[in-house]
Design an enzyme around this catalytic site. Structure first.
Site, PDB file in Angstrom:
ATOM      1  N   HIS A   1      -0.093  -0.879  13.643  1.00  0.00           N
ATOM      2  CA  HIS A   1      -0.679   0.639  13.550  1.00  0.00           C
ATOM      3  C   HIS A   1      -0.815   0.980  14.970  1.00  0.00           C
ATOM      4  CE1 HIS A   1      -0.852   0.891   9.330  1.00  0.00           C
ATOM      5  NE2 HIS A   1      -1.365  -0.383   9.110  1.00  0.00           N
TER       6      HIS A   1
ATOM      7  N   ASP B   1      -0.199   8.653  10.894  1.00  0.00           N
ATOM      8  CA  ASP B   1      -0.813   7.355  10.276  1.00  0.00           C
ATOM      9  C   ASP B   1      -2.267   7.525  11.129  1.00  0.00           C
ATOM     10  OD1 ASP B   1      -1.771   4.777  10.036  1.00  0.00           O
ATOM     11  OD2 ASP B   1      -0.010   3.779  10.916  1.00  0.00           O
TER      12      ASP B   1
ATOM     13  N   ASP C   1       0.915  -1.304   0.012  1.00  0.00           N
ATOM     14  CA  ASP C   1       0.035  -0.030   0.051  1.00  0.00           C
ATOM     15  C   ASP C   1       0.844   1.247   0.063  1.00  0.00           C
ATOM     16  OD1 ASP C   1       0.617  -0.680   2.805  1.00  0.00           O
ATOM     17  OD2 ASP C   1      -0.979   0.648   3.598  1.00  0.00           O
TER      18      ASP C   1
HETATM   19 ZN   LIG Z   1       0.212   1.601   5.052  1.00  0.00          ZN
HETATM   20 ZN   LIG Z   2       2.551  -0.507   6.351  1.00  0.00          ZN
END
Ligand SMILES: [Zn+2]
Ligand SMILES: [Zn+2]
Length: 551
Positions: free
Chosen positions: A364, A191, A74
């Site tokens: 994440h 993020d 991604d």
């Molecule tokens: Zn990503």
């Molecule tokens: Zn990643």
């Protein structure tokens, strides 16, 4: 003239995927990441999606380089398509570039200059001075960036979580992030993936504990499906396999090549005689085997799918096998994954997946970690990235809690331009943005890499195959009917139309009843058969959409 820095997300701020951000100042431009997104279930006939990068092509003379945060698709999957149009150097850490190199070779792009950089090693590109900062994430060798620009410092976190016990022992560089906070940062891009989740994200090491639990009671073979780029996960599977006296067999092109790359670059430790070949499977006892493969998202052509429906040449599921889906169920894939799980159970395996065990942790940051990042960098302005709208809203609320005024928080859509001067930041205008559909990945044939853009569609058109089948037996009740647009069957002989109909009917006859009940498999089969036929007989590559009704 006023000094203005433009920050333009071309992808990644309306979805998880397609990450790509442009930074532009005067005649200098850099691009951070160039990612793809896997299609949602209704995007039939599409293998993946990339951001529309027309704006970069229009400003190609300004582009000084592409910098990569990490090797996930991604963030890197659109690179070959961009680099086919523009030849610029690409900067990244060794593992990121190792993974990228492999992809570029598949696209005959061996001439692209790949420049390896280490964290804290400054990259000079035009007016931009870029410092990679180590982060922890679900892939090794990830970085964020501290970027010096004529209007101040910008920090881009890349994908991160604060893993206090990373599998490779390389800690996040908190010191650097706080240094940017001390120096005064004008803009933070961070993020947002897990901005809805409270608390902290678990360390990757937690997965090891779950693996140990499963391995300690397993009597038969263990098959682990994960993302091929998840080197941490592969390492932990290997470590636990050794602990329980098992050998490891890798199955699937991407998992083998990524593992080899990581091993060559020193990011994986595999003792001798641990990694065996698929051919060795027959010489091993069941309790000595761990198979690592891909297909955790239920992708119809993956190794795991083939194993699940009994179509894999070597690996046949039997009673006592344990299959672990060690990955997040990506929203939109639940149905495909659910089908794979059902097929595996039907064949006698025990299946362990996210809902029933802790065999996956996210890569994440959750709320508390995101707040910590905001507090370390203390930015004047904030732009949430890497998320859908709701993730950005949650992340913005956290930013407000840390004291950033609402007027300094910018929730941008793809293509929106954020202009930053010495003392102001404002949204101003929009550039061309959107999604481009790509078909042909995984066919293993570079010629098949067809950009599904409008031009291509106009040239090769679209073919719909309509079929009505009886749910219980799979017998064709009506059809196949063929409808085409931009692909003129009328031009060709009746013979070809008859051939196509016959091919579809035969394909259906060859499927056994279990497979026929699985629409995604039927669609994938019809597509691949017709694709080959139309290419060989007419040299055309229309988009093929099989539509199946059950009665
Ligand atoms: Zn990503
Ligand atoms: Zn990643």
């Amino acid at each position: 003239m006023e000094k203005v820095l433009s920050v333009i997300p071309l992808g990644g701020v309306e979805e998880i995927g397609l990450n790509m951000t442009v930074m532009e100042y005067g005649d200098d431009m850099i691009v951070i990441d160039a990612g793809l997104m896997f299609p949602e279930e209704d995007m039939l006939g599409v293998d993946f999606v990339i951001p529309d990068f027309t704006y970069i092509l229009e400003n190609r003379n300004k582009l000084k380089g592409i910098i990569l945060t990490h090797g996930h698709e991604d963030h890197t999957g659109a690179l070959p398509f961009l680099l086919k149009e523009i030849n610029v150097p690409v900067y990244g850490t060794p593992l990121t570039l190792g993974l990228v190199k492999e992809k570029l070779l598949e696209h005959n792009l061996e001439h692209v200059e790949l420049i390896s950089v280490m964290p804290r090693e400054i990259i000079e590109l035009g007016v931009f001075s870029i410092e990679p900062i180590r982060v922890t994430h679900s892939i090794v060798d990830g970085v964020g960036f501290g970027i010096k620009t004529p209007v101040g410092l910008v920090v881009h976190t890349g994908d991160f979580k604060l893993d206090p016990t990373p599998v490779d022992g390389r800690l996040m560089d908190f010191h650097k992030f706080s240094e940017y906070g001390e120096k005064g940062t004008t803009l933070l891009l961070s993020d947002s993936t897990n901005a809805e989740r409270g608390g902290y994200t678990f360390s990757e090491k937690e997965v090891r504990r779950a693996f140990e639990d499963i391995f300690s009671t397993a009597k038969g073979r263990i098959i682990i499906a994960t993302f091929a780029s998840n080197i941490h996960r592969i390492q932990q599977a290997i470590d636990v396999a050794i602990m329980f006296g098992r050998k490891v067999i890798l199955s699937g092109k991407s998992v083998i090549s990524n593992t080899q790359i990581a091993l060559d670059l020193g990011y994986l430790r595999i003792p001798q005689n641990t990694w065996l070949k698929l051919e060795d499977l027959k010489n091993l006892k069941d309790e000595e085997v761990v198979i690592i493969t891909t297909g955790s998202q239920g992708e119809p052509m993956s190794v795991l799918s083939r194993i699940a429906i009994g179509e894999h040449k070597t690996i046949k599921i039997k009673e006592g096998d344990i299959v672990i889906l060690s990955a997040k169920m990506i929203p939109g894939n639940e149905n495909s994954i659910g089908r794979i799980i059902n097929h595996l159970f039907r064949r006698g395996a025990d299946v362990i997946y996210e809902k029933v065990s802790e065999i996956h942790v996210s890569g994440h940051a959750s709320k508390e970690e995101l707040k910590l990042m905001l507090n370390l960098v203390k930015p004047k302005n904030f732009m949430p990235i890497h998320g859908e709208y709701r993730h950005k809203v949650y992340h913005s609320r956290l930013a407000e809690k840390t004291g950033i005024p609402k007027s300094n928080i910018f929730i941008l859509d793809n293509g929106d331009v954020l202009e930053i001067t010495d003392d102001t930041a404002r949204r101003n205008g929009k550039v061309i943005s959107g999604r481009i559909y790509v078909d042909g990945k995984g066919v293993g044939d570079v010629e098949d890499m067809v950009l599904r853009d409008r031009r291509r569609l106009a040239h090769d058109g679209i073919v719909l195959i309509l079929l009505v089948i009886e749910k219980l037996t799979g017998n064709i009740v009506s059809g196949p009917d063929i409808i085409s647009r931009g692909f003129v069957f009328e031009d060709v002989s009746q013979e070809i139309i008859n051939d196509v109909k016959e091919l579809v009917s035969n394909t259906m006859k060859e499927l056994d009843s279990e497979l026929i009940s699985d629409k995604s498999i039927v669609q994938a089969k019809i597509r691949s058969v017709l694709k080959k036929y139309l290419r060989n007989t007419m040299d055309r590559k229309p988009m093929i959409l099989p539509i199946i009704y059950e009665v």
